[in-house]
Design an enzyme around this catalytic site. Structure first.
Site, PDB file in Angstrom:
ATOM      1  N   ARG A  28      10.503  -3.424  10.773  1.00  0.00           N
ATOM      2  CA  ARG A  28       9.928  -2.358  11.596  1.00  0.00           C
ATOM      3  C   ARG A  28       9.565  -2.935  12.959  1.00  0.00           C
ATOM      4  NH1 ARG A  28       5.022   0.537   8.706  1.00  0.00           N
ATOM      5  NH2 ARG A  28       3.790  -0.677  10.176  1.00  0.00           N
TER       6      ARG A  28
ATOM      7  N   LYS B   3       0.842  -1.215   0.000  1.00  0.00           N
ATOM      8  CA  LYS B   3       0.000   0.000   0.000  1.00  0.00           C
ATOM      9  C   LYS B   3       0.871   1.257   0.000  1.00  0.00           C
ATOM     10  CE  LYS B   3      -2.389  -0.624   3.774  1.00  0.00           C
ATOM     11  NZ  LYS B   3      -2.009  -1.919   4.356  1.00  0.00           N
TER      12      LYS B   3
ATOM     13  N   ARG C 184      11.334  -6.371   6.358  1.00  0.00           N
ATOM     14  CA  ARG C 184      11.160  -4.925   6.533  1.00  0.00           C
ATOM     15  C   ARG C 184      11.760  -4.414   7.842  1.00  0.00           C
ATOM     16  NH1 ARG C 184       5.229  -2.390   5.414  1.00  0.00           N
ATOM     17  NH2 ARG C 184       4.859  -2.939   7.585  1.00  0.00           N
TER      18      ARG C 184
ATOM     19  N   ARG D  87     -10.279   1.013   8.190  1.00  0.00           N
ATOM     20  CA  ARG D  87      -9.928  -0.386   8.406  1.00  0.00           C
ATOM     21  C   ARG D  87     -11.072  -1.149   9.049  1.00  0.00           C
ATOM     22  NH1 ARG D  87      -4.018   0.640   8.660  1.00  0.00           N
ATOM     23  NH2 ARG D  87      -2.836  -1.127   9.333  1.00  0.00           N
TER      24      ARG D  87
ATOM     25  N   ARG E 241      -1.632  -8.764  13.374  1.00  0.00           N
ATOM     26  CA  ARG E 241      -2.092  -7.753  12.417  1.00  0.00           C
ATOM     27  C   ARG E 241      -2.859  -8.391  11.264  1.00  0.00           C
ATOM     28  NH1 ARG E 241       3.239  -4.987  11.031  1.00  0.00           N
ATOM     29  NH2 ARG E 241       2.050  -3.577   9.708  1.00  0.00           N
TER      30      ARG E 241
HETATM   31  P1  AMP Z   1       0.091   0.811   9.139  1.00  0.00           P
HETATM   32  O1  AMP Z   1       1.298   1.687   8.973  1.00  0.00           O
HETATM   33  O2  AMP Z   1      -1.059   1.275   8.304  1.00  0.00           O
HETATM   34  O3  AMP Z   1       0.400  -0.653   8.956  1.00  0.00           O
HETATM   35  O4  AMP Z   1      -0.379   0.973  10.664  1.00  0.00           O
HETATM   36  C1  AMP Z   1       0.439   0.618  11.738  1.00  0.00           C
HETATM   37  C2  AMP Z   1      -0.414   0.413  12.994  1.00  0.00           C
HETATM   38  O5  AMP Z   1      -1.130   1.605  13.283  1.00  0.00           O
HETATM   39  C3  AMP Z   1      -1.487  -0.653  12.851  1.00  0.00           C
HETATM   40  O6  AMP Z   1      -1.001  -1.946  13.149  1.00  0.00           O
HETATM   41  C4  AMP Z   1      -2.521  -0.181  13.877  1.00  0.00           C
HETATM   42  O7  AMP Z   1      -2.121  -0.489  15.199  1.00  0.00           O
HETATM   43  C5  AMP Z   1      -2.463   1.323  13.717  1.00  0.00           C
HETATM   44  N1  AMP Z   1      -3.406   1.832  12.681  1.00  0.00           N
HETATM   45  C6  AMP Z   1      -3.103   2.476  11.523  1.00  0.00           C
HETATM   46  N2  AMP Z   1      -4.204   2.834  10.860  1.00  0.00           N
HETATM   47  C7  AMP Z   1      -5.258   2.396  11.590  1.00  0.00           C
HETATM   48  C8  AMP Z   1      -6.659   2.447  11.425  1.00  0.00           C
HETATM   49  N3  AMP Z   1      -7.237   3.006  10.347  1.00  0.00           N
HETATM   50  N4  AMP Z   1      -7.430   1.903  12.411  1.00  0.00           N
HETATM   51  C9  AMP Z   1      -6.891   1.347  13.510  1.00  0.00           C
HETATM   52  N5  AMP Z   1      -5.570   1.251  13.714  1.00  0.00           N
HETATM   53  C10 AMP Z   1      -4.751   1.775  12.780  1.00  0.00           C
END
Ligand code: AMP
Length: 194
Positions: A129, A13, A127, A88, A140
């Protein structure tokens, strides 16, 4: 154009969003990036979100919706926006609809990047992270399948969902993304021209 990218963690993404941003020249709203910044700056949202993020769980909807709402009011989103990692959950999807309705701007397209779990695990392992440890990845992915899949149906029922094969090189995937976006632009231009 307002569009949403949906896909499991590691689906690409971020990479695809970056390319699409350059292509369309619209702001990028990544809730993951917004949250990581909030955690760094130790804002209230950041303090609330950090334990969920560390555990690989979704941050509560009200925290997320508030963050996005504030961001949408910054004034640069009138011409369009790319939502990356948001919504999400179904509640977030409905929240976004309400926000867009208030500003009178419809959602144009939802793109699902389709990548299977084995490929996700392989990609994330490289990755490194903080939240890319195997146990957190599993959590996740579980969150993704349980709460995000119903959202896909929500958009499919409204004819907004396009599923794109996320396998292959970033260039190959972006060609597919661009084909969808170009099709929508042509359709919209066709509509405004008549
Ligand atoms: P991402 O970088 O999009 O993978 O997000 C990293 C972490 O941030 C996720 O594992 C969630 O804990 C939190 N997160 C990001 N976006 C959302 C969202 N729209 N709703 C809930 N948690 C989020």
């Amino acid at each position: 154009m307002r569009l949403i990218f949906i896909g499991p963690p590691g689906a690409g993404k971020g990479t695809q969003s970056q390319r699409l941003l350059e292509y369309l020249g619209i702001p990028h709203l990544s809730t993951g990036d917004m949250l990581r910044e909030a955690v760094r700056e130790q804002t209230e949202a950041g303090r609330l979100a950090a334990p969920y993020m560390d555990a690989g769980q979704l941050v509560p909807d009200d925290v997320i919706i508030k963050l996005v709402d504030e961001r949408l009011h910054e004034g640069d989103c009138d011409q369009g926006a790319l939502f990356d990692g948001f919504p999400r959950t179904l509640a977030q999807g409905r929240g976004l609809d309400k926000m867009l309705e208030r500003v009178g701007l419809p959602l144009d397209v939802v793109i699902e990047l389709d990548v299977d779990d084995a490929e996700v695990i392989r990609r994330l392992a490289g990755r490194g992270r903080n939240d890319d440890k195997p146990a957190v990845i599993a959590e996740r992915l579980k969150g993704y399948w349980n709460t995000t899949r119903p959202l896909l149906k929500y958009y499919q029922d409204r004819g907004l969902l396009h599923v794109i094969d996320g396998r292959g090189t970033p260039e190959e995937v972006f060609d597919r993304v661009r084909t969808v976006v170009d099709g929508i632009r042509r359709r919209q231009e066709g509509v405004t021209a008549t």
